[in-house]
Design a protein around this motif. Sequence first.
Motif, short mmCIF file in Angstrom:
data_model
loop_
_atom_site.label_atom_id
_atom_site.label_comp_id
_atom_site.label_asym_id
_atom_site.label_seq_id
_atom_site.Cartn_x
_atom_site.Cartn_y
_atom_site.Cartn_z
N ALA A 1 0.83 -1.21 0.00
CA ALA A 1 0.00 0.00 0.00
C ALA A 1 0.86 1.26 0.00
O ALA A 1 0.49 2.28 -0.55
N PHE A 2 2.03 1.19 0.64
CA PHE A 2 2.89 2.36 0.71
C PHE A 2 4.26 1.98 0.18
O PHE A 2 4.91 1.08 0.71
N MET A 3 4.68 2.63 -0.89
CA MET A 3 5.99 2.37 -1.47
C MET A 3 6.76 3.67 -1.55
O MET A 3 6.21 4.71 -1.87
N LEU A 4 8.05 3.59 -1.26
CA LEU A 4 8.90 4.76 -1.39
C LEU A 4 9.35 4.89 -2.84
O LEU A 4 9.65 3.89 -3.49
N ARG B 1 13.92 6.88 -1.19
CA ARG B 1 14.90 5.86 -0.79
C ARG B 1 16.29 6.47 -0.65
O ARG B 1 17.06 6.11 0.24
N GLN B 2 16.63 7.41 -1.53
CA GLN B 2 17.93 8.09 -1.43
C GLN B 2 18.02 8.87 -0.13
O GLN B 2 19.06 8.88 0.52
N TRP B 3 16.95 9.55 0.26
CA TRP B 3 16.95 10.31 1.52
C TRP B 3 17.27 9.37 2.68
O TRP B 3 18.06 9.69 3.55
N ILE B 4 16.64 8.21 2.68
CA ILE B 4 16.84 7.25 3.77
C ILE B 4 18.27 6.72 3.76
O ILE B 4 18.90 6.59 4.81
N GLU B 5 18.79 6.44 2.57
CA GLU B 5 20.18 5.97 2.48
C GLU B 5 21.13 7.01 3.05
O GLU B 5 22.05 6.68 3.80
N TYR B 6 20.93 8.28 2.69
CA TYR B 6 21.78 9.34 3.21
C TYR B 6 21.61 9.49 4.72
O TYR B 6 22.58 9.73 5.44
N LEU B 7 20.40 9.35 5.17
CA LEU B 7 20.12 9.47 6.60
C LEU B 7 20.89 8.41 7.40
O LEU B 7 21.44 8.69 8.45
N HIS B 8 20.97 7.20 6.86
CA HIS B 8 21.69 6.12 7.53
C HIS B 8 23.19 6.37 7.56
O HIS B 8 23.89 5.81 8.41
N LEU B 9 23.70 7.19 6.65
CA LEU B 9 25.13 7.49 6.62
C LEU B 9 25.52 8.52 7.68
O LEU B 9 26.70 8.64 8.01
N LEU B 10 24.54 9.26 8.20
CA LEU B 10 24.83 10.28 9.21
C LEU B 10 25.01 9.65 10.59
O LEU B 10 24.45 8.60 10.88
N GLY B 11 25.77 10.34 11.43
CA GLY B 11 25.89 9.92 12.82
C GLY B 11 24.65 10.32 13.60
O GLY B 11 23.80 11.08 13.11
N GLU B 12 24.55 9.83 14.82
CA GLU B 12 23.36 10.09 15.65
C GLU B 12 23.10 11.58 15.87
O GLU B 12 21.97 12.04 15.71
N ARG C 1 21.70 13.06 12.68
CA ARG C 1 20.33 12.59 12.41
C ARG C 1 19.32 13.36 13.26
O ARG C 1 18.26 13.76 12.78
N LYS C 2 19.66 13.58 14.54
CA LYS C 2 18.75 14.34 15.41
C LYS C 2 18.59 15.77 14.92
O LYS C 2 17.49 16.32 14.91
N SER C 3 19.69 16.39 14.50
CA SER C 3 19.62 17.75 13.97
C SER C 3 18.78 17.80 12.70
O SER C 3 17.96 18.70 12.52
N PHE C 4 19.00 16.82 11.84
CA PHE C 4 18.25 16.74 10.60
C PHE C 4 16.75 16.59 10.88
O PHE C 4 15.92 17.24 10.26
N LEU C 5 16.42 15.74 11.84
CA LEU C 5 15.02 15.53 12.20
C LEU C 5 14.40 16.83 12.73
O LEU C 5 13.27 17.17 12.39
N THR C 6 15.14 17.55 13.53
CA THR C 6 14.66 18.83 14.05
C THR C 6 14.39 19.81 12.91
O THR C 6 13.35 20.49 12.89
#
Length: 135
Positions: free
Chosen positions: A73-76, A81-92, A95-100
């Motif tokens: 029902a929900f596909m990226l 998918r690229q955003w998520i891949e880049y997000l996983h490359l960031l440190g904690e 990632r928190k700053s990015f989320l903010t």
Amino acid sequence: MKIGDRIQRLIDTLGISQAELARRVGMSQSALNSLARGDTRSSPRLHVIARELGTTAAYLTGETDDPTAEVPAFMLNNEERQWIEYLHLLGEPERKSFLTIMKSLVEGPAKPTLHNDRRKYRPEPDGPRIYKAGA
């Protein structure tokens, strides 16, 4: 309908080129073209191609005639998918700053809260303020 016909029809529907699809799925344009022409009947990247085209490998291979059968029902999409891949490359901390930052873009800036103290908003008096030395 053959696998190549189904792939080409979905490519046309999405308005992308074979070269763009090949780039997105990580294969050469000539290999994808061979698949779309029907020279090749299968590919180890078929599931990735199907996902990028918004369908399933079962539809592409002709196991079903419903392009949405078994599609989650929900596909990226590729960009998500690229955003998520880049997000996983960031440190904690990053990632928190990015989320903010993302939350502030979606929800707007945080509104300041007023406390019951001297910093409480006070309206300006009518007329100009006069400052006296030593006051």
